[in-house]
Design an enzyme around this catalytic site. Structure first.
Site, PDB file in Angstrom:
ATOM      1  N   GLY A 203       2.401  -4.590  -4.393  1.00  2.00           N
ATOM      2  CA  GLY A 203       1.699  -5.403  -3.415  1.00  2.00           C
ATOM      3  C   GLY A 203       2.180  -6.834  -3.369  1.00  2.00           C
ATOM      4  O   GLY A 203       3.312  -7.158  -3.727  1.00  2.00           O
ATOM      5  N   LEU A 229       2.500   2.526  -0.253  1.00  2.00           N
ATOM      6  CA  LEU A 229       3.066   1.192  -0.439  1.00  2.00           C
ATOM      7  C   LEU A 229       3.724   1.046  -1.801  1.00  2.00           C
ATOM      8  O   LEU A 229       3.095   1.276  -2.834  1.00  2.00           O
ATOM      9  CB  LEU A 229       1.966   0.139  -0.273  1.00  2.00           C
ATOM     10  CG  LEU A 229       2.405  -1.319  -0.405  1.00  2.00           C
ATOM     11  CD1 LEU A 229       3.374  -1.685   0.712  1.00  2.00           C
ATOM     12  CD2 LEU A 229       1.193  -2.242  -0.407  1.00  2.00           C
ATOM     13  N   ASP A 230       5.011   0.663  -1.794  1.00  2.00           N
ATOM     14  CA  ASP A 230       5.788   0.384  -3.004  1.00  2.00           C
ATOM     15  C   ASP A 230       5.877   1.576  -3.951  1.00  2.00           C
ATOM     16  O   ASP A 230       6.080   1.412  -5.153  1.00  2.00           O
ATOM     17  CB  ASP A 230       5.191  -0.818  -3.764  1.00  2.00           C
ATOM     18  CG  ASP A 230       5.282  -2.109  -2.970  1.00  2.00           C
ATOM     19  OD1 ASP A 230       6.198  -2.213  -2.130  1.00  2.00           O
ATOM     20  OD2 ASP A 230       4.443  -2.998  -3.170  1.00  2.00           O
ATOM     21  N   GLU A 231       5.763   2.787  -3.419  1.00  2.00           N
ATOM     22  CA  GLU A 231       5.813   3.982  -4.262  1.00  2.00           C
ATOM     23  C   GLU A 231       6.912   4.944  -3.839  1.00  2.00           C
ATOM     24  O   GLU A 231       6.951   6.086  -4.291  1.00  2.00           O
ATOM     25  CB  GLU A 231       4.455   4.691  -4.269  1.00  2.00           C
ATOM     26  CG  GLU A 231       3.355   3.886  -4.948  1.00  2.00           C
ATOM     27  CD  GLU A 231       2.073   4.667  -5.124  1.00  2.00           C
ATOM     28  OE1 GLU A 231       2.098   5.915  -4.978  1.00  2.00           O
ATOM     29  OE2 GLU A 231       1.032   4.042  -5.401  1.00  2.00           O
TER      30      GLU A 231
END
Length: 286
Positions: A203, A229-231
């Site tokens: 994040g 998100l961001d994965e």
């Protein structure tokens, strides 16, 4: 056909005897000269991965025929197959907001001939970096985004990317969450740089989070973008040591160097067809 042109085959399938024999046999049966072959087996998943590159100078099949002729073998072995040609350079769109370090790094590498791609356009949600695009002679497209117009602006972006035959999108510190529609249009073709060593500090403001936790290393991660998100599947990561004496501003300054090199290396592997995605992970053939 130019002597320098090569074909690259990326494969993953259930592991079983005879895979290497069958694939290399197909190439040799059509007078292909194999110049690189790498393979990996994941015993826990019983999965086989291969990257094979061969010279097309004396290959007896036309490029347009190769994929179809591979299909009987692919069906027999339950293979997922990707085929690329060195002569068909990837067309890359750079997405930016206001921070310029990743953008300038990629443009400088491209100008120096270190990135074998075409960069037809730069997309931004602010006009801050328009002078950078003008300096390198690349068309700049401004899509101001608000909560109310985000869906319409992304639809316009997708239309532009399709019109320009873009096959790779690089989020060079583009500070917007990408919608499912964009991800669906470019699956495993959107590269992001996140300024932390994922999965730590996902994040916003990861350097601030790292400073609060008093970490002794900071990192950067380049990954493919997914709806989570961001994965997304991680392509490349790197870290550097920091100490209690470093402020948030120090972490930001130090981290920018990591962000540039990590993103550039991930893009290099991607455009050279060295990355296979499997179950939200990657196999990177170096």
């Amino acid at each position: 056909m130019p002597a320098a042109d090569t074909a690259t085959l990326l494969i993953h399938c259930p592991d079983r005897p005879g895979l290497v024999h069958d694939v290399t046999g197909f190439i040799s049966s059509h007078q292909g000269n194999i110049i690189d072959l790498q393979q990996h087996i994941d015993p826990a998943e019983n999965a086989f991965f291969m990257r094979l590159e061969w010279n097309l100078e004396k290959f007896t099949l036309e490029k347009e025929e190769i994929f179809a002729r591979l299909q009987p073998m692919a069906r027999r072995h339950e293979m997922q197959v990707r085929l690329h040609f060195a002569s068909q350079r990837k067309r890359v769109a750079l997405f930016v907001t206001k921070e310029n370090h990743c953008l300038y790094d990629l443009l400088a590498r491209h100008e120096a001939g270190e990135l074998p791609v075409d960069i037809p356009l730069i997309v931004a949600n602010h006009e801050t970096l328009k002078p950078a695009a003008e300096r390198f002679g690349i068309p700049f497209y401004h899509f101001p985004i608000t909560k109310d117009n985000k869906a319409a602006q992304e639809a316009a972006q997708i239309e532009l990317l399709k019109k320009e035959r873009i096959d790779t999108v690089v989020l060079a510190r583009y500070m917007q969450i990408i919608s499912p529609a964009m991800i669906e249009a470019f699956p495993n073709q959107i590269l992001n740089i996140h300024h932390s060593f994922l999965p730590a500090f996902v994040g916003a403001k990861p350097y601030h989070q790292a400073h609060v936790r008093g970490v002794k290393i900071i990192g950067a991660t380049s990954h493919y973008v997914t709806a989570d998100l961001d994965e997304g599947p991680i392509i490349h990561q790197d870290v550097m040591c920091v100490s209690h004496e470093d402020s948030v501003q120090d972490l930001v300054r130090l981290g920018r160097d990591l962000e540039k090199t990590v993103l550039a290396k991930a893009l290099w592997w991607h455009v050279r067809d060295q990355v296979l995605v499997y179950q939200n992970k990657t196999v990177v053939f170096d």
